[in-house]
Design a protein around this motif. Structure first.
Motif, short mmCIF file in Angstrom:
data_model
loop_
_atom_site.label_atom_id
_atom_site.label_comp_id
_atom_site.label_asym_id
_atom_site.label_seq_id
_atom_site.Cartn_x
_atom_site.Cartn_y
_atom_site.Cartn_z
N GLY A 296 0.82 -1.21 0.00
CA GLY A 296 0.00 0.00 0.00
C GLY A 296 0.85 1.26 0.00
N GLU A 297 0.18 2.38 -0.10
CA GLU A 297 0.86 3.67 -0.22
C GLU A 297 1.77 3.96 0.97
OE1 GLU A 297 -0.43 8.31 -0.54
OE2 GLU A 297 -1.66 6.85 -1.62
N GLU A 298 1.32 3.69 2.20
CA GLU A 298 2.14 3.97 3.37
C GLU A 298 3.39 3.11 3.39
OE1 GLU A 298 0.08 3.97 7.10
OE2 GLU A 298 -1.48 5.32 6.36
N ALA A 299 3.25 1.83 3.07
CA ALA A 299 4.40 0.92 3.04
C ALA A 299 5.37 1.35 1.93
CB ALA A 299 3.96 -0.52 2.86
N ARG A 300 4.83 1.73 0.78
CA ARG A 300 5.71 2.19 -0.32
C ARG A 300 6.47 3.45 0.08
NH1 ARG A 300 1.20 1.06 -3.46
NH2 ARG A 300 0.85 3.27 -3.84
N ALA A 301 5.78 4.37 0.74
CA ALA A 301 6.44 5.61 1.19
C ALA A 301 7.52 5.30 2.23
CB ALA A 301 5.41 6.58 1.77
N ALA A 302 7.23 4.40 3.14
CA ALA A 302 8.22 4.01 4.16
C ALA A 302 9.41 3.33 3.49
CB ALA A 302 7.59 3.10 5.20
N GLY A 303 9.16 2.48 2.51
CA GLY A 303 10.23 1.82 1.78
C GLY A 303 11.10 2.82 1.03
N HIS A 304 10.45 3.81 0.43
CA HIS A 304 11.19 4.86 -0.28
C HIS A 304 12.08 5.64 0.69
CE1 HIS A 304 12.03 7.89 -3.32
NE2 HIS A 304 11.72 8.81 -2.43
N GLY A 305 11.54 5.96 1.86
CA GLY A 305 12.32 6.67 2.87
C GLY A 305 13.51 5.85 3.34
N MET A 306 13.31 4.54 3.50
CA MET A 306 14.40 3.66 3.92
C MET A 306 15.49 3.62 2.85
SD MET A 306 16.05 0.50 3.75
CE MET A 306 14.98 -0.58 2.85
N ARG A 307 15.08 3.51 1.58
CA ARG A 307 16.07 3.48 0.49
C ARG A 307 16.85 4.80 0.42
NH1 ARG A 307 11.83 0.81 -1.60
NH2 ARG A 307 11.06 2.58 -2.79
N GLU A 308 16.17 5.92 0.60
CA GLU A 308 16.87 7.22 0.59
C GLU A 308 17.88 7.30 1.73
OE1 GLU A 308 13.93 10.32 0.72
OE2 GLU A 308 13.88 10.49 -1.47
N ALA A 309 17.49 6.82 2.90
CA ALA A 309 18.39 6.86 4.05
C ALA A 309 19.59 5.93 3.82
CB ALA A 309 17.65 6.48 5.33
N PHE A 310 19.36 4.77 3.22
CA PHE A 310 20.44 3.85 2.89
C PHE A 310 21.38 4.48 1.86
CE2 PHE A 310 21.98 0.13 0.32
CZ PHE A 310 22.86 -0.37 1.27
N ASP A 311 20.83 5.17 0.89
CA ASP A 311 21.64 5.87 -0.10
C ASP A 311 22.53 6.91 0.57
OD1 ASP A 311 22.65 6.57 -2.61
OD2 ASP A 311 20.95 7.88 -3.09
N GLY A 312 21.98 7.60 1.57
CA GLY A 312 22.79 8.56 2.33
C GLY A 312 23.94 7.89 3.06
N LEU A 313 23.69 6.72 3.65
CA LEU A 313 24.76 5.97 4.31
C LEU A 313 25.83 5.56 3.30
CD1 LEU A 313 22.82 3.60 6.75
CD2 LEU A 313 24.24 5.59 7.36
N LEU A 314 25.39 5.11 2.14
CA LEU A 314 26.33 4.70 1.09
C LEU A 314 27.20 5.88 0.66
CD1 LEU A 314 27.49 2.78 -1.07
CD2 LEU A 314 25.51 3.40 -2.51
N THR A 315 26.60 7.00 0.40
CA THR A 315 27.33 8.19 -0.05
C THR A 315 28.36 8.62 1.00
OG1 THR A 315 25.46 8.91 -1.39
CG2 THR A 315 27.07 10.60 -0.79
N ALA A 316 27.95 8.64 2.26
CA ALA A 316 28.88 9.03 3.33
C ALA A 316 30.03 8.03 3.45
CB ALA A 316 28.13 9.14 4.66
N ALA A 317 29.72 6.73 3.32
CA ALA A 317 30.76 5.71 3.41
C ALA A 317 31.74 5.83 2.24
CB ALA A 317 30.14 4.32 3.44
N GLN A 318 31.23 6.18 1.09
CA GLN A 318 32.12 6.39 -0.07
C GLN A 318 33.02 7.60 0.14
OE1 GLN A 318 28.91 6.28 -2.98
NE2 GLN A 318 29.83 4.46 -3.91
N LYS A 319 32.45 8.68 0.64
CA LYS A 319 33.26 9.89 0.91
C LYS A 319 34.34 9.62 1.94
CE LYS A 319 29.80 13.28 -0.41
NZ LYS A 319 28.82 14.27 0.04
N ALA A 320 34.05 8.70 2.87
CA ALA A 320 35.02 8.35 3.92
C ALA A 320 36.04 7.31 3.43
CB ALA A 320 34.28 7.81 5.14
N GLY A 321 35.86 6.82 2.20
CA GLY A 321 36.80 5.85 1.64
C GLY A 321 36.55 4.42 2.10
N ALA A 322 35.38 4.14 2.67
CA ALA A 322 35.06 2.80 3.17
C ALA A 322 34.34 1.93 2.14
CB ALA A 322 34.21 2.89 4.43
#
Length: 183
Positions: free
Chosen positions: A111-137
């Motif tokens: 449903g819409e709420e689960a899709r929105a929550a999933g989208h938010g989780m993916r965005e947050a994971f992308d942020g972790l990935l970007t920060a880890a890349q900037k840190a050279g990890a």
């Protein structure tokens, strides 16, 4: 909502998370028993089992999003990224059981709420990935789509193979070796 109704809803959600996370074939009666409420109370809060399953899936995705956002403030972005990746894979069996229960109830897509929550989780994971890349990890040529596919594949693989924690951790060490920058 009255305080007792809020408490009942919270107990129902906690029980549903546990019950459906263990077995896609679990029933709302099982949820009511574990929550210490009557079945009518469950259905007052959630008109159908499908509605309850959607709420539990949404809650799980929101928790993951919140955990990723919390880890984003870590002093060690690489450790934060790998910690989150490990958490998602470690919790995947129960999340997939909930998704299976939704599918078994006839739901073709979340449903819409689960899709929105999933989208938010993916965005947050992308942020972790970007920060880890900037840190050279994490290697800079690892883009979000393939890293997210590794996360999903590792989660589903660990669940399908019913890996014990030790084997799962060895599998993740291999995945992490591939994500680290070449030396």
């Amino acid at each position: 909502m009255r305080a007792d109704a809020r408490d009942n809803r919270a107990r129902i959600m906690t029980a549903a998370d546990e019950v459906f996370g263990q077995s896609p074939a679990a029933s709302t009666d099982d949820v009511a028993k574990l929550a210490g409420v009557g079945i009518a109370t469950v259905f007052r809060h959630f008109a159908t089992k499908t509605e309850l399953l959607e709420a539990v899936l949404t809650l799980r995705l929101e928790r993951l999003r919140d955990r990723a956002l919390q880890l984003a403030g870590s002093a060690d972005p690489g450790a934060a990224f790998y910690e989150f990746f490990t958490q998602v894979v470690s919790e995947s069996a129960s999340k997939l059981a909930i998704a299976e229960a939704l599918t078994a109830s006839g739901v073709a897509a979340a449903g819409e709420e689960a899709r929105a929550a999933g989208h938010g989780m993916r965005e947050a994971f992308d942020g972790l990935l970007t920060a880890a890349q900037k840190a050279g990890a994490v290697r800079p040529d690892a883009h979000f789509p393939e890293v997210y596919a590794l996360l999903i594949g590792s989660s589903r693989g660990a669940t399908a193979a019913r890996l014990d924690a030790e084997t799962r951790d060895r599998m993740l060490a291999l995945v992490y070796d591939g994500l680290k920058p070449p030396t």
